[in-house]
Design an enzyme around this catalytic site. Structure first.
Site, PDB file in Angstrom:
ATOM      1  N   GLU A  97       6.913   9.247   1.873  1.00 13.45           N
ATOM      2  CA  GLU A  97       6.966   9.067   3.337  1.00 13.45           C
ATOM      3  C   GLU A  97       8.306   9.567   3.887  1.00 13.45           C
ATOM      4  OE1 GLU A  97       6.398   4.945   4.213  1.00 13.45           O
ATOM      5  OE2 GLU A  97       4.509   4.848   3.124  1.00 13.45           O
ATOM      6  N   ALA A 127      -0.491  -0.852   1.184  1.00 11.66           N
ATOM      7  CA  ALA A 127       0.491  -1.394   0.228  1.00 11.66           C
ATOM      8  C   ALA A 127       1.592  -0.359  -0.024  1.00 11.66           C
ATOM      9  CB  ALA A 127      -0.211  -1.800  -1.059  1.00 11.66           C
ATOM     10  N   ARG A 128       1.392   0.492  -1.010  1.00 13.66           N
ATOM     11  CA  ARG A 128       2.360   1.548  -1.301  1.00 13.66           C
ATOM     12  C   ARG A 128       1.604   2.809  -1.721  1.00 13.66           C
ATOM     13  NH1 ARG A 128       5.608  -1.010   1.137  1.00 13.66           N
ATOM     14  NH2 ARG A 128       7.650  -1.760   0.439  1.00 13.66           N
ATOM     15  N   HIS A 144       3.022   3.782   8.448  1.00 13.41           N
ATOM     16  CA  HIS A 144       3.647   2.626   7.781  1.00 13.41           C
ATOM     17  C   HIS A 144       4.100   1.568   8.805  1.00 13.41           C
ATOM     18  CE1 HIS A 144       5.786   1.241   3.887  1.00 13.41           C
ATOM     19  NE2 HIS A 144       5.554   0.193   4.672  1.00 13.41           N
TER      20      HIS A 144
HETATM   21  C1  DGY Z   1       7.398  -4.233   3.232  1.00 10.82           C
HETATM   22  O1  DGY Z   1       7.895  -5.257   3.700  1.00 10.82           O
HETATM   23  O2  DGY Z   1       7.362  -4.014   2.022  1.00 10.82           O
HETATM   24  C2  DGY Z   1       6.846  -3.244   4.192  1.00 10.82           C
HETATM   25  O3  DGY Z   1       6.203  -2.213   3.554  1.00 10.82           O
HETATM   26  C3  DGY Z   1       7.951  -2.692   5.090  1.00 10.82           C
HETATM   27  O4  DGY Z   1       8.995  -2.312   4.291  1.00 10.82           O
END
Ligand code: DGY
Length: 319
Positions: A267, A237-238, A285
């Site tokens: 990142e 996710a993040r 990612h």
């Molecule tokens: C998103 O779409 O949020 C992915 O992490 C790529 O940016």
């Protein structure tokens, strides 16, 4: 006159073709990462910006954009890189690209789970280095995924596809979300009212919630301590949702047996502590990085722009 669109990164060919057909795009063929000042300069006279999550559309940047900018149509489902309040204050519409990347991101999540559990990074490094000497019953023994409990934080679009794929491994699905989902969306997944309630049920934990002030640092040392001993943690996710120091410490001690990570704080300059850990399976990612999905993300961003410039409400408006 066609609307002028500032495109911050190199997009798939088919997406750029459609952009050229319907708009006057300012493309970035070299795929160079623009500075904030360059974004503002290049936006001069443009009608909209089509950025990726790599462009931090902070309040400062949005505040300095020319008045001509009507929309920020993101090439991403995540929009934590955009200050929505600042955009609203300037009357700039913001959109994202949901749904089209759920399959690709869920696939990557399963890869992270398998890669971490079955020590795929270690194995690959060993073979490539010519250090694979022998087979033995105790060689490269990992964790079986089949039949285990998978806990998902955030049973949204990606979380639900991950759950569906994980059921193919006979996994028992548990989840926490802000609200309990309807039975059809749950598909048998077991709801937990709080993250704290969920964690003790996670042999595997997959993070699929959005990054927000509420989820920043959510997986910290205290919560990691609630996981079963030897749990496996994956994050596609993040990065901000995880406290790096806490996870690295838990991976070092073995409290968390392995982690599969595709999204990081800061990142691509990730916490160096991850790089020395054999039990961290690290991807750069690439959750949405399939040709099919990247085309679909671009087309979805363009659908949103088409609606905006035709005076309609865009499907994926987030501000
Ligand atoms: C998103 O779409 O949020 C992915 O992490 C790529 O940016």
């Amino acid at each position: 006159m066609k609307p002028v669109i500032l495109v911050t990164r190199k997009l798939p060919d088919a997406v750029e073709e459609r952009l050229k057909r319907d708009y006057e795009p300012r493309l970035n063929p070299d795929d160079r990462l623009y500075t904030k000042d360059e974004i503002i300069e290049r936006a001069e006279g443009a009608d909209a910006i089509l950025p990726c999550h790599t462009e931090a559309m902070t309040a400062d940047v949005i505040g300095r954009l020319p008045d001509s900018i009507r929309a920020i149509a993101n090439f991403s489902v995540g929009y934590d890189h955009v200050d929505l309040e600042a955009a609203k204050a300037r009357g700039i519409i913001v959109t994202n690209t949901p749904e089209v990347l759920s399959d690709a991101t869920a696939e990557l999540t399963i890869l992270l789970m398998l890669g971490a559990a079955r020590r795929a990074g270690e194995g690959e490094r060993l073979v490539r280095a010519g250090e694979w000497k022998d087979w033995s019953p105790s060689f490269m023994v990992g964790t079986q995924m089949t039949g285990k409990r998978l806990g998902i934080i955030g049973l949204g679009r990606v979380g639900r596809v991950t759950a569906q794929r994980a059921r193919g491994f006979d996994m028992e699905i548990h989840y926490h979300d802000l609200n309990r989902l309807p039975a059809e969306a749950e598909a048998g997944a077991i709801f937990h009212q709080t993250v704290e309630d969920l964690l003790p049920h996670c042999d595997f934990l997959a993070i699929h919630c959005v990054a927000s002030p509420q989820t920043r640092g959510l997986l910290d040392a205290e919560r990691i301590a609630l996981l079963p001993e030897g749990a496996i943690v994956v994050n596609a996710a993040r990065g901000v949702i995880v406290d790096d120091e806490a996870l690295i410490q838990a991976l070092k001690s073995g409290r968390v047996k392995a982690a599969g990570i595709d999204a990081y704080n800061n990142e691509p300059n990730i916490h160096p502590g991850y790089k020395d850990l054999p039990n961290a399976f690290l991807m750069p990612h690439i959750g949405s990085a399939t040709a099919e999905t990247r085309d679909a993300m671009g087309f979805r961003a363009l659908d949103n722009l088409d609606a905006i410039f035709a005076g309609r409400e865009p499907k994926d408006r987030v501000a």
